[in-house]
Design a protein around this motif. Structure first.
Motif, mmCIF file in Angstrom:
data_model
loop_
_atom_site.group_PDB
_atom_site.id
_atom_site.type_symbol
_atom_site.label_atom_id
_atom_site.label_comp_id
_atom_site.label_asym_id
_atom_site.label_seq_id
_atom_site.Cartn_x
_atom_site.Cartn_y
_atom_site.Cartn_z
ATOM 1 N N MET A 155 43.557 38.591 39.785
ATOM 2 C CA MET A 155 44.449 39.305 40.696
ATOM 3 C C MET A 155 44.767 40.688 40.140
ATOM 4 O O MET A 155 44.959 40.850 38.933
ATOM 5 N N LEU A 188 43.458 39.763 45.649
ATOM 6 C CA LEU A 188 43.031 38.461 45.145
ATOM 7 C C LEU A 188 41.641 38.562 44.529
ATOM 8 O O LEU A 188 40.928 39.551 44.718
ATOM 9 N N ASP A 189 41.264 37.525 43.822
ATOM 10 C CA ASP A 189 39.971 37.538 43.137
ATOM 11 C C ASP A 189 38.800 37.617 44.107
ATOM 12 O O ASP A 189 37.715 38.071 43.732
ATOM 13 N N ASP A 190 39.005 37.191 45.357
ATOM 14 C CA ASP A 190 37.920 37.265 46.340
ATOM 15 C C ASP A 190 37.907 38.596 47.095
ATOM 16 O O ASP A 190 37.120 38.780 48.021
ATOM 17 N N HIS A 215 47.610 38.169 35.843
ATOM 18 C CA HIS A 215 47.236 39.248 36.753
ATOM 19 C C HIS A 215 47.098 40.544 35.975
ATOM 20 O O HIS A 215 47.608 40.674 34.865
#
Length: 214
Positions: free
Chosen positions: A1, A57-59, A26
């Motif tokens: 994050m 977010l990580d995606d 994060h």
């Protein structure tokens, strides 16, 4: 994050406290608001509204608006819970939180202050009256709710920190920033003193962040 933040932003503070309470790893990307970095194309590509905070977010998806982000964090990391287990309790906590986040904080933000001074011609004294009226009105309402309810405990709702406490601490930070006296609100002040003794709140304080004045 990746957490897009600024040391002075009250909205970013609310998310910072939630991240600390949850122990969520994060990265912090500081945005220079005084220098107008949040208005530049690079940050607008992250958050088209050009306000803080934002959480990537990580995606690659980006969350925006502090209250939505905090509730997202509460859902992905349920302990410690920031909302009570019962429907009435959740409504009370959200109601207390929104007195600050929805009714008061929007009247304080830089773009509103800029509009009042540059477009409406308010001088510094008139602007301070505007800020004081907004903050005192909000805290008066919060104090009345806290002091009259049997649901109030060590914190805003019982003896566990909730979303209402995060927003109360944010409200009293605004009192500090604008040099206002909160002595007329003893219940709120006492709860905030207990909150500031907690590691997550102490470490999240704006003056403890990179870029803050010494």
């Amino acid at each position: 994050m990746i957490f897009y933040s600024n040391w002075r932003s009250l909205a970013a503070y609310r998310v910072r406290v939630a991240l600390a309470l949850k122990g969520i790893a994060h990265q912090v990307q500081a945005i220079d608001m005084l220098g107008g970095e949040h208005l530049q194309p690079a940050f607008r590509a992250v958050n088209p509204q050009a306000v803080l905070p934002a959480l990537k977010l990580d995606d690659g998806r980006v969350l925006f608006q502090s209250m939505a982000i905090v509730e997202y964090l509460d859902e992905i990391a349920p302990a410690p819970a920031l909302l009570p287990s019962d429907a009435a309790g959740r409504a009370r906590v959200r109601g207390l939180a929104l007195i600050h986040a929805a009714d008061t904080h929007p009247l304080l933000v830089p773009k509103v202050r800029q509009h009042l001074t540059q477009d409406q011609g308010l001088n510094e004294e008139a602007l301070q009256k505007w800020l004081a009226r907004a903050l005192h009105s909000g805290l008066q309402a919060i104090e009345a709710q806290l002091s009259s309810s049997p649901d109030t405990g060590l914190y805003c709702h019982g003896d566990q920190v909730t979303l209402a406490d995060i927003c109360l601490a944010s409200h009293l930070l605004a009192f500090m920033f604008f040099k206002l006296d909160a002595a007329a609100y003893p219940t709120a002040v006492a709860i905030n003193q207990r909150l500031q003794a907690l590691p997550a709140f102490a470490a999240s304080h704006p003056l403890q962040q990179p870029g803050a004045p010494r």
